[in-house]
Motif scaffolding. Structure first.
Motif, PDB file in Angstrom:
ATOM      1  N   ALA A  83      14.850   8.832  -4.293  1.00 44.47           N
ATOM      2  CA  ALA A  83      15.217   7.361  -4.002  1.00 44.47           C
ATOM      3  C   ALA A  83      15.041   7.048  -2.661  1.00 44.47           C
ATOM      4  CB  ALA A  83      16.524   6.971  -4.674  1.00 44.47           C
ATOM      5  N   ALA A  84      15.539   7.858  -1.641  1.00 47.28           N
ATOM      6  CA  ALA A  84      15.294   7.568  -0.273  1.00 47.28           C
ATOM      7  C   ALA A  84      14.104   7.309   0.094  1.00 47.28           C
ATOM      8  CB  ALA A  84      15.849   8.923   0.400  1.00 47.28           C
ATOM      9  N   SER A  85      13.078   7.954  -0.332  1.00 49.59           N
ATOM     10  CA  SER A  85      11.673   7.377   0.034  1.00 49.59           C
ATOM     11  C   SER A  85      11.336   5.995  -0.379  1.00 49.59           C
ATOM     12  CB  SER A  85      10.863   8.342  -0.832  1.00 49.59           C
ATOM     13  OG  SER A  85       9.432   7.914  -0.563  1.00 49.59           O
ATOM     14  N   TRP A  86      11.954   5.544  -1.643  1.00 49.38           N
ATOM     15  CA  TRP A  86      11.731   4.234  -2.035  1.00 49.38           C
ATOM     16  C   TRP A  86      12.344   3.249  -1.149  1.00 49.38           C
ATOM     17  CZ3 TRP A  86       7.605   2.168  -4.660  1.00 49.38           C
ATOM     18  CH2 TRP A  86       7.064   2.865  -5.750  1.00 49.38           C
ATOM     19  N   ARG A  87      13.871   3.694  -0.859  1.00 45.90           N
ATOM     20  CA  ARG A  87      14.589   2.836  -0.185  1.00 45.90           C
ATOM     21  C   ARG A  87      14.003   2.543   1.325  1.00 45.90           C
ATOM     22  NH1 ARG A  87      19.604   6.290  -2.577  1.00 45.90           N
ATOM     23  NH2 ARG A  87      19.655   5.056  -4.339  1.00 45.90           N
ATOM     24  N   ARG A  88      13.195   3.436   1.753  1.00 44.75           N
ATOM     25  CA  ARG A  88      12.571   3.151   3.115  1.00 44.75           C
ATOM     26  C   ARG A  88      11.729   1.981   3.356  1.00 44.75           C
ATOM     27  NH1 ARG A  88      12.986   9.002   3.440  1.00 44.75           N
ATOM     28  NH2 ARG A  88      10.875   9.399   2.849  1.00 44.75           N
ATOM     29  N   ILE A  89      10.931   1.787   1.954  1.00 42.56           N
ATOM     30  CA  ILE A  89      10.055   0.630   2.165  1.00 42.56           C
ATOM     31  C   ILE A  89      10.790  -0.596   1.416  1.00 42.56           C
ATOM     32  CG2 ILE A  89       8.149   2.083   2.470  1.00 42.56           C
ATOM     33  CD1 ILE A  89       7.722   1.884  -0.395  1.00 42.56           C
ATOM     34  N   ALA A  90      11.806  -0.385   0.592  1.00 38.95           N
ATOM     35  CA  ALA A  90      12.142  -1.657  -0.246  1.00 38.95           C
ATOM     36  C   ALA A  90      13.095  -2.572   0.531  1.00 38.95           C
ATOM     37  CB  ALA A  90      12.919  -1.019  -1.690  1.00 38.95           C
ATOM     38  N   ASP A  91      12.978  -3.774   0.125  1.00 40.07           N
ATOM     39  CA  ASP A  91      13.641  -4.808   0.475  1.00 40.07           C
ATOM     40  C   ASP A  91      14.798  -5.335  -0.648  1.00 40.07           C
ATOM     41  OD1 ASP A  91      12.253  -6.335  -1.102  1.00 40.07           O
ATOM     42  OD2 ASP A  91      11.332  -7.473   0.517  1.00 40.07           O
ATOM     43  N   GLU A  92      14.862  -4.696  -2.113  1.00 38.06           N
ATOM     44  CA  GLU A  92      15.568  -5.099  -2.878  1.00 38.06           C
ATOM     45  C   GLU A  92      15.858  -3.642  -3.856  1.00 38.06           C
ATOM     46  OE1 GLU A  92      17.011  -8.753  -5.463  1.00 38.06           O
ATOM     47  OE2 GLU A  92      14.755  -8.303  -5.693  1.00 38.06           O
ATOM     48  N   GLU A  93      16.732  -3.320  -4.322  1.00 32.88           N
ATOM     49  CA  GLU A  93      16.830  -2.206  -5.354  1.00 32.88           C
ATOM     50  C   GLU A  93      17.833  -2.643  -6.574  1.00 32.88           C
ATOM     51  OE1 GLU A  93      17.976   2.220  -5.668  1.00 32.88           O
ATOM     52  OE2 GLU A  93      18.466   1.205  -3.558  1.00 32.88           O
ATOM     53  N   TRP A  94      17.411  -2.370  -7.822  1.00 32.66           N
ATOM     54  CA  TRP A  94      18.525  -2.458  -8.735  1.00 32.66           C
ATOM     55  C   TRP A  94      18.239  -1.380  -9.628  1.00 32.66           C
ATOM     56  CZ3 TRP A  94      17.401  -3.280 -14.168  1.00 32.66           C
ATOM     57  CH2 TRP A  94      18.592  -3.858 -15.046  1.00 32.66           C
ATOM     58  N   SER A  95      19.540  -0.707 -10.038  1.00 35.23           N
ATOM     59  CA  SER A  95      19.241   0.353 -11.079  1.00 35.23           C
ATOM     60  C   SER A  95      20.557  -0.139 -12.183  1.00 35.23           C
ATOM     61  CB  SER A  95      19.685   1.655 -10.425  1.00 35.23           C
ATOM     62  OG  SER A  95      21.213   1.787  -9.695  1.00 35.23           O
ATOM     63  N   VAL A  96      20.239   0.542 -13.290  1.00 38.97           N
ATOM     64  CA  VAL A  96      21.047   0.425 -14.470  1.00 38.97           C
ATOM     65  C   VAL A  96      21.052   1.894 -15.271  1.00 38.97           C
ATOM     66  CG1 VAL A  96      19.252  -0.159 -15.814  1.00 38.97           C
ATOM     67  CG2 VAL A  96      21.613  -1.011 -16.532  1.00 38.97           C
ATOM     68  N   ARG A  97      22.504   2.035 -15.650  1.00 33.15           N
ATOM     69  CA  ARG A  97      22.579   3.236 -16.373  1.00 33.15           C
ATOM     70  C   ARG A  97      22.656   2.878 -17.841  1.00 33.15           C
ATOM     71  NH1 ARG A  97      25.309   8.154 -12.659  1.00 33.15           N
ATOM     72  NH2 ARG A  97      23.932   7.841 -11.108  1.00 33.15           N
ATOM     73  N   LEU A  98      22.449   3.597 -18.813  1.00 28.72           N
ATOM     74  CA  LEU A  98      22.089   3.199 -20.090  1.00 28.72           C
ATOM     75  C   LEU A  98      22.393   4.503 -21.039  1.00 28.72           C
ATOM     76  CD1 LEU A  98      18.598   1.738 -19.553  1.00 28.72           C
ATOM     77  CD2 LEU A  98      20.716   0.172 -20.077  1.00 28.72           C
TER      78      LEU A  98
ATOM     79  N   PRO B  10       1.039  -1.327  -0.131  1.00 26.58           N
ATOM     80  CA  PRO B  10       0.161  -0.227   0.121  1.00 26.58           C
ATOM     81  C   PRO B  10       0.825   1.354   0.033  1.00 26.58           C
ATOM     82  CG  PRO B  10      -0.946  -1.573   1.554  1.00 26.58           C
ATOM     83  CD  PRO B  10       0.507  -1.963   0.993  1.00 26.58           C
ATOM     84  N   ARG B  11       1.987   1.184   0.855  1.00 28.03           N
ATOM     85  CA  ARG B  11       2.803   2.469   0.805  1.00 28.03           C
ATOM     86  C   ARG B  11       3.394   2.680  -0.702  1.00 28.03           C
ATOM     87  NH1 ARG B  11       6.680   1.491   5.751  1.00 28.03           N
ATOM     88  NH2 ARG B  11       5.820  -0.739   5.162  1.00 28.03           N
ATOM     89  N   ALA B  12       3.862   1.599  -1.110  1.00 23.47           N
ATOM     90  CA  ALA B  12       4.465   1.580  -2.588  1.00 23.47           C
ATOM     91  C   ALA B  12       3.502   2.318  -3.524  1.00 23.47           C
ATOM     92  CB  ALA B  12       5.084   0.256  -2.958  1.00 23.47           C
ATOM     93  N   ALA B  13       2.101   2.011  -3.452  1.00 24.69           N
ATOM     94  CA  ALA B  13       1.121   2.426  -4.325  1.00 24.69           C
ATOM     95  C   ALA B  13       0.963   4.149  -3.940  1.00 24.69           C
ATOM     96  CB  ALA B  13      -0.061   1.499  -4.315  1.00 24.69           C
ATOM     97  N   LEU B  14       1.065   4.428  -3.109  1.00 24.29           N
ATOM     98  CA  LEU B  14       0.940   5.765  -2.613  1.00 24.29           C
ATOM     99  C   LEU B  14       2.162   6.487  -3.022  1.00 24.29           C
ATOM    100  CD1 LEU B  14      -0.390   5.458   1.076  1.00 24.29           C
ATOM    101  CD2 LEU B  14      -1.559   6.491  -0.805  1.00 24.29           C
ATOM    102  N   ARG B  15       3.347   5.970  -3.176  1.00 25.06           N
ATOM    103  CA  ARG B  15       4.573   6.475  -3.645  1.00 25.06           C
ATOM    104  C   ARG B  15       4.575   6.919  -5.104  1.00 25.06           C
ATOM    105  NH1 ARG B  15       5.762   5.766   1.152  1.00 25.06           N
ATOM    106  NH2 ARG B  15       7.847   5.379   1.921  1.00 25.06           N
ATOM    107  N   MET B  16       3.695   6.208  -5.869  1.00 27.27           N
ATOM    108  CA  MET B  16       3.485   6.747  -7.132  1.00 27.27           C
ATOM    109  C   MET B  16       3.008   8.112  -7.338  1.00 27.27           C
ATOM    110  SD  MET B  16       4.660   4.068  -9.041  1.00 27.27           S
ATOM    111  CE  MET B  16       3.733   3.918 -10.266  1.00 27.27           C
ATOM    112  N   ALA B  17       2.130   8.504  -6.354  1.00 21.65           N
ATOM    113  CA  ALA B  17       1.568   9.830  -6.607  1.00 21.65           C
ATOM    114  C   ALA B  17       2.546  10.742  -5.599  1.00 21.65           C
ATOM    115  CB  ALA B  17       0.384   9.867  -5.972  1.00 21.65           C
ATOM    116  N   SER B  18       3.032  10.276  -4.450  1.00 20.42           N
ATOM    117  CA  SER B  18       3.471  11.425  -3.452  1.00 20.42           C
ATOM    118  C   SER B  18       5.008  11.711  -3.944  1.00 20.42           C
ATOM    119  CB  SER B  18       3.703  10.524  -1.863  1.00 20.42           C
ATOM    120  OG  SER B  18       4.451   9.660  -1.874  1.00 20.42           O
ATOM    121  N   VAL B  19       5.905  10.998  -4.607  1.00 21.44           N
ATOM    122  CA  VAL B  19       7.100  11.623  -5.197  1.00 21.44           C
ATOM    123  C   VAL B  19       7.148  12.321  -6.241  1.00 21.44           C
ATOM    124  CG1 VAL B  19       7.996   9.532  -4.044  1.00 21.44           C
ATOM    125  CG2 VAL B  19       7.725   9.353  -6.600  1.00 21.44           C
TER     126      VAL B  19
END
Length: 236
Positions: free
Chosen positions: A84-99, A20-29
């Motif tokens: 990114a900090a907002s997502w990391r507070r609720i995430a248990d895994e993160e991956w990022s890639v530069r292209l 539920p918090r992840a879904a809210l992040r889609m608007a709040s960030v």
């Protein structure tokens, strides 16, 4: 001459209790993201396995952000900033890639987010981004055509990872995939019968109101998806 953009994709995995918090992040960030200097284009994305491109594909435990930046420093500001900090507070895994864009055609929300790069050779891993907005009255035919292509994609030689991405559960969808090489991606796109058949039908039946395809060089990555870094060179 406009400098060549840097593209990033972040994927955050969240535990079930944080959905539920992840879904809210889609608007709040969104306001903080819009204020980030050097940002040319950004889309917050839901994800799924991409096997049917319907709501039953959706993975509420993984969320994404695709962004296009002026330069490395601007992308660094995202990694070090509040979004990114907002997502990391609720995430248990993160991956990022530069292209870096190698080939791009089409539009996303009326824009060409990856510019118009001159086709160029790249000998390392590549990523592919596809995105389409469906003509809704033709969506049923599109959905019926997807499963054979998706099944073939997930067994294609040289595929490291594929995930469905979309701004909405229906009508706006795409894929992000990572491949060993441009040759492996080309072999899937042009030599595999299921994909070739759908490309032909797309042109004949006009499924898309808007579409985009891009091939991008994988420059660097960090973190994991399901415990592995798909952009890392395979063992051996």
């Amino acid at each position: 001459m406009t400098p060549q953009p840097l593209v990033t994709l972040h994927l955050w995995g969240v535990p079930g209790r944080a959905v539920p918090r992840a879904a809210l992040r889609m608007a709040s960030v969104r306001p903080a993201l819009a204020r980030t200097p050097g940002l040319r284009f950004a889309k917050l994305l839901g994800t799924g396995d991409g096997r049917t491109f319907t709501v039953r594909d959706a993975d509420p435990r993984r969320w994404g952000l695709l962004a296009v930046w002026d330069d490395e420093a601007a992308a660094d500001a995202l990694d070090d900033g509040s979004v990114a900090a907002s997502w990391r507070r609720i995430a248990d895994e993160e991956w990022s890639v530069r292209l870096r864009p190698l080939v791009a055609r089409g539009r996303w929300s009326g824009r060409e987010p990856f510019g118009s790069p001159r086709p160029q050779r790249w000998d390392g891993p590549v990523a592919a981004v596809t995105r389409a907005r469906l003509v809704l009255r033709r969506a049923a035919r599109f959905w019926s055509a997807v499963p054979p292509v998706s099944a073939d994609l997930h067994t294609a030689p040289g595929l490291r990872m594929a995930v469905g991405i979309g701004e909405a559960p229906l009508g706006l969808q795409g894929t992000f995939s990572v491949w060993d090489s441009a040759a492996a991606l080309n072999a899937f796109a042009y030599d595999r019968a299921p994909h070739a058949a759908v490309v032909t039908r797309t042109a004949q039946e006009g499924w898309y109101a808007e579409e985009l395809f891009a091939r991008l060089a994988v420059l660097s990555s960090r973190g994991t998806v399901d415990g592995v870094d798909p952009a890392a060179q395979p063992a051996g």
